[in-house]
Design an enzyme around this catalytic site. Structure first.
Site, PDB file in Angstrom:
ATOM      1  N   GLU A 323       0.843  -1.235  -0.095  1.00 46.37           N
ATOM      2  CA  GLU A 323       0.042  -0.023  -0.122  1.00 46.37           C
ATOM      3  C   GLU A 323       0.826   1.137   0.133  1.00 46.37           C
ATOM      4  O   GLU A 323       1.665   1.381   0.908  1.00 46.37           O
ATOM      5  CB  GLU A 323      -0.819  -0.082   1.353  1.00 46.37           C
ATOM      6  CG  GLU A 323      -1.898  -1.113   1.385  1.00 46.37           C
ATOM      7  CD  GLU A 323      -2.441  -1.157   2.534  1.00 46.37           C
ATOM      8  OE1 GLU A 323      -3.918  -1.380   2.715  1.00 46.37           O
ATOM      9  OE2 GLU A 323      -2.126  -0.602   3.564  1.00 46.37           O
ATOM     10  N   CYS A 324       0.520   2.239  -0.801  1.00 52.73           N
ATOM     11  CA  CYS A 324       1.190   3.318  -0.907  1.00 52.73           C
ATOM     12  C   CYS A 324       2.738   3.350  -0.841  1.00 52.73           C
ATOM     13  O   CYS A 324       3.533   3.240  -1.711  1.00 52.73           O
ATOM     14  CB  CYS A 324       0.636   4.491   0.193  1.00 52.73           C
ATOM     15  SG  CYS A 324       1.027   6.237  -0.268  1.00 52.73           S
TER      16      CYS A 324
END
Length: 437
Positions: A323-324
């Site tokens: 994530e990210c």
């Protein structure tokens, strides 16, 4: 279930909610069992709560979790605790709309509100601010704490303007009470070395000039919570637990505490540090969350053992969620002062710092992945200053944004093997793929 609790809210961001909420937790924790909560999707503020109360703080987000998800989490994490302190997000009525605001959280959980009002450069106008906030939707405001009071005279002017709610005290102005910010919000507790000193100083100020007994009285007035079903179903339990390897260090530390707890139902949790070039044998899942990889590019480029391990596990079909910041690490390169080579699972070039992207996301699942099945709709949150600036022809996406920007042209969820990488952060109470299949 009886669970005394309050929400700390304000008229805006940067009012002092985080440090005052955290310091209040510290004061109360000396004589009570305190659980901290954070309205909204923030990763940084809960770190301050956790340090203050010495137990993990839990996010309550109506967009990510839904009303029932929020209620389940409040009950689950309130059990065994004497009081809950819920820090609001932004201003009382702010959010993607008012239905996802701190006000709405107060309504669905029937929790009384204490306002923190920054009184710098204002005095009697405070009364209008408080009255407006209370009357706008008949909010459950039961008290107010003034922040940044310059003198006793200043305090008296502010206090005399309040007619409808209790004034619980004040925090004096002191420049040493503040916590510095950077591009994604406050410095994390790991990176701001004065956090403990600030907490102690603000805690002392609260003890001197805030009515703690009244705060407890307001918390005790909260309505009882109705019991709800467990957070995880029997079908999702797995008695043969594999290992979930979770990246955790100064580069990767943006995780919801409840996500890790939910994973514990199905996996044995082990942590590793890409910055220390670590790896874990035979994982069933690798989870690389967000954080600040852009501050550690040299070390990450040199994490050759971790890089080889992640690529090998991906090629074996091990589940990997990034994530990210995790997406950035799994990309081809991150470009800052120069190009830094990363894991290269995805032929994506990332510019380390661009414009801030922040907001909720809603995504259609276009093809099966480890979080959802084709046709499902997932909700998330994106929060970054990096940007994908070049994309190889073979990069495939498994999600399309209805709301939010995603990685490229409103597409998110880059997928290869059994690996999913996205700019969206997800909450596993609603994005249940890792628990269900």
């Amino acid at each position: 279930m009886r669970f005394p609790r309050i929400i700390i809210s304000s008229d805006r961001s940067n009012s002092g909610k985080t440090i005052i909420s955290s310091a209040l937790m510290r004061v109360l924790s000396r004589k009570m069992k305190v659980r901290g909560f954070k309205a909204g999707p923030d990763f940084i503020d809960p770190k301050y709560h956790t340090l203050a109360a010495r137990v993990p703080s839990i996010n309550l987000d109506l967009w990510l979790m839904g009303i029932e998800g929020v209620k389940k989490s409040l009950i689950r994490y309130g059990k065994g605790y004497d009081i809950g302190i819920i820090e609001g997000v932004m201003g009382l009525y702010d959010g993607i709309n008012v239905n996802y605001s701190t006000y709405e959280l107060s309504e669905v959980t029937k929790t009384p509100i204490i306002l923190v009002v920054n009184c710098s450069n204002v005095s009697s106008t405070v009364g209008a601010i408080v009255k407006g906030l209370k009357d706008y939707r008949n909010a459950r405001i039961r008290g107010v704490i003034f922040n940044q009071i310059g003198s006793e005279t200043h305090y008296n002017y502010c206090k005399s303007s309040i007619k409808e709610v209790q004034v619980l005290g004040y925090i004096k102005y002191d420049r040493n009470f503040s916590v510095p910010s950077r591009h994604l919000g406050l410095f994390t507790t790991e990176d701001f070395k004065e956090t403990e000193n600030v907490l102690q100083s603000v805690s002392k100020a609260i003890e001197e000039s805030v009515d703690i007994d009244k705060i407890i009285e307001i918390a005790n007035s909260a309505e009882e919570l109705q019991e709800v079903d467990e957070a995880i179903s029997n079908d999702e339990l797995d008695t043969k637990k594999g290992i979930a390897a979770i990246a955790y260090d100064s580069a990767f530390n943006f995780y919801y505490s409840e996500n890790i707890d939910l994973l514990r139902y199905k996996y044995q949790i082990e942590f590793f540090s890409p910055l220390l070039n670590e790896k874990i044998d035979n994982p069933s899942l690798i989870y690389v969350g967000g954080g600040y990889p852009e501050l550690h590019l040299n070390e990450l480029e040199k994490s050759s053992s971790t890089i080889r391990w992640i690529k090998k596990e991906a090629e074996k079909g091990t589940k990997i969620l990034a994530e990210c910041g995790g997406l950035m690490y799994l990309s081809k390169e991150i470009i800052a002062d120069k190009s830094y080579k990363m894991v290269n699972l995805f032929d994506i070039s990332i510019k380390a710092k661009d414009k801030l992207t922040i907001g909720y996301t809603e995504l259609d699942v276009l093809s099966d992945n480890i979080l959802g099945r084709k046709g499902e709709v997932l909700r998330g949150h994106e929060f970054h200053v990096s940007k994908a600036i070049n994309l190889g022809n073979d990069v495939k996406f498994s999600m399309k944004n209805r709301i939010g920007k995603g990685i490229w042209e409103n597409k998110d969820g880059a997928i290869v093997y059994n690996t999913l990488a996205s700019y969206s952060h997800f909450h596993f109470s609603s994005a249940r793929g890792l628990l269900s299949f």
